[in-house]
Enzyme design. Structure first.
Site, mmCIF file in Angstrom:
data_model
loop_
_atom_site.group_PDB
_atom_site.id
_atom_site.type_symbol
_atom_site.label_atom_id
_atom_site.label_comp_id
_atom_site.label_asym_id
_atom_site.label_seq_id
_atom_site.Cartn_x
_atom_site.Cartn_y
_atom_site.Cartn_z
ATOM 1 N N TRP A 93 -7.023 -24.522 5.454
ATOM 2 C CA TRP A 93 -7.916 -24.895 4.352
ATOM 3 C C TRP A 93 -8.580 -23.698 3.687
ATOM 4 C CZ3 TRP A 93 -11.066 -29.855 6.032
ATOM 5 C CH2 TRP A 93 -10.166 -30.874 6.366
ATOM 6 N N HIS A 140 -2.893 -13.716 9.006
ATOM 7 C CA HIS A 140 -2.593 -14.254 7.675
ATOM 8 C C HIS A 140 -2.622 -13.125 6.652
ATOM 9 C CE1 HIS A 140 -2.941 -16.552 3.957
ATOM 10 N NE2 HIS A 140 -2.454 -17.582 4.628
ATOM 11 N N GLU A 157 5.434 -16.073 6.124
ATOM 12 C CA GLU A 157 4.844 -16.337 4.816
ATOM 13 C C GLU A 157 5.144 -15.171 3.882
ATOM 14 O OE1 GLU A 157 0.568 -16.678 5.372
ATOM 15 O OE2 GLU A 157 0.488 -14.564 5.909
ATOM 16 N N GLY A 192 -0.937 -24.223 2.645
ATOM 17 C CA GLY A 192 -2.188 -23.778 2.049
ATOM 18 C C GLY A 192 -2.754 -24.812 1.095
ATOM 19 N N GLY A 193 -2.559 -24.586 -0.199
ATOM 20 C CA GLY A 193 -3.172 -25.441 -1.216
ATOM 21 C C GLY A 193 -2.892 -26.922 -1.051
#
Length: 250
Positions: free
Chosen positions: A10, A95, A167, A234-235
């Site tokens: 989030w 990340h 990622e 993610g989003g």
């Protein structure tokens, strides 16, 4: 043989009331009969409430980061023991935003991994190349170095606590997505390198997630690749409809 996992990061979104609202929607909409592990990672301020809110459901809670020290004069930081004390035993480390904005190096991340594993926590360890690395055809070297410096000091036994999230930095929050072929190439490469360092059994039992603008309309094709074991979202994790659709795509 490998766990399939969909984890929602989030980031710095959602107040406490908004967190409760989204969790209620997720409880209502997420499937309960699937074998897929479902994880959400709210902000630090909402972790304890999220754990309590999700008690009795099939949704787990992870932290977005933690400090490598056991405790001390580190203003604003959170330790492994603090997370464990509120029922959080999974943490996202490495990340790309932590690497970029907070200059977290592979050496620092290796220390964080060591601390997490010392406390029997599970680590979702993020790796990935920037656009310049892909354009210069150096992306496999970048991935190899991040694996080597961040994780390859671990024993085989410790790897049972490790999940890898690939990622591509150029596909995070940009709307760009690695093609399924590109995702599969990197996931297969990661598995190959784990095999070379350790053995095939460990390589084949390690879950490798894809993270980089996964959406309901591309999730199924990405997740269908043989070495992709789910996603770090993610989003789209901020929408119950989108996140549940992504979980259902596996």
């Amino acid at each position: 043989m490998r766990n399939t996992i969909v984890a929602g990061n989030w980031k710095m979104h959602k107040t406490l009331p908004e967190t409760h609202s989204l969790l209620d929607e997720l409880i209502e909409k997420l499937p309960t009969g699937k074998q897929t592990e479902i994880i959400v990672a709210p902000a630090f301020t909402n972790l304890s409430n999220a754990v309590a809110h999700l008690e009795g459901t099939n949704i787990q809670v992870a932290a977005q980061n933690m400090h490598q020290a056991e405790g001390g004069a580190f203003t604003g930081e959170i330790s492994a023991q603090m997370l464990l004390s509120i029922g959080v035993n999974t943490v996202i480390l490495g990340h790309s935003e932590r690497r970029h904005y907070f200059q977290e190096t592979d050496a620092l991340l290796a220390d964080k991994v060591n601390t997490a594993l010392k406390h029997d926590m599970r680590v979702i360890f993020c790796i990935g190349e920037e656009l310049k690395d892909r354009q210069n055809k150096q992306y496999l070297n970048v991935i190899f170095n991040q694996l080597t410096d961040g994780l390859f000091h671990l024993t085989k036994e410790q790897w049972k606590h490790i999940v890898i999230a690939y990622e591509p930095v150029w596909a995070i929050g940009t709307g760009e997505t690695a093609t399924p072929k590109q995702a599969q190439e990197i996931h297969a490469f990661i598995r190959q390198e784990i095999d070379r360092k350790y053995d095939k059994n460990l390589a084949n039992s390690t879950s490798i997630l894809y993270g980089g603008s996964v959406k309901p309309n591309n999730a199924k094709e990405i997740f269908s690749q043989p070495d992709v074991d789910g996603g770090l979202i993610g989003g789209a994790a901020l929408s119950a409809d989108d996140f549940s659709a992504i979980v259902n795509a596996i």
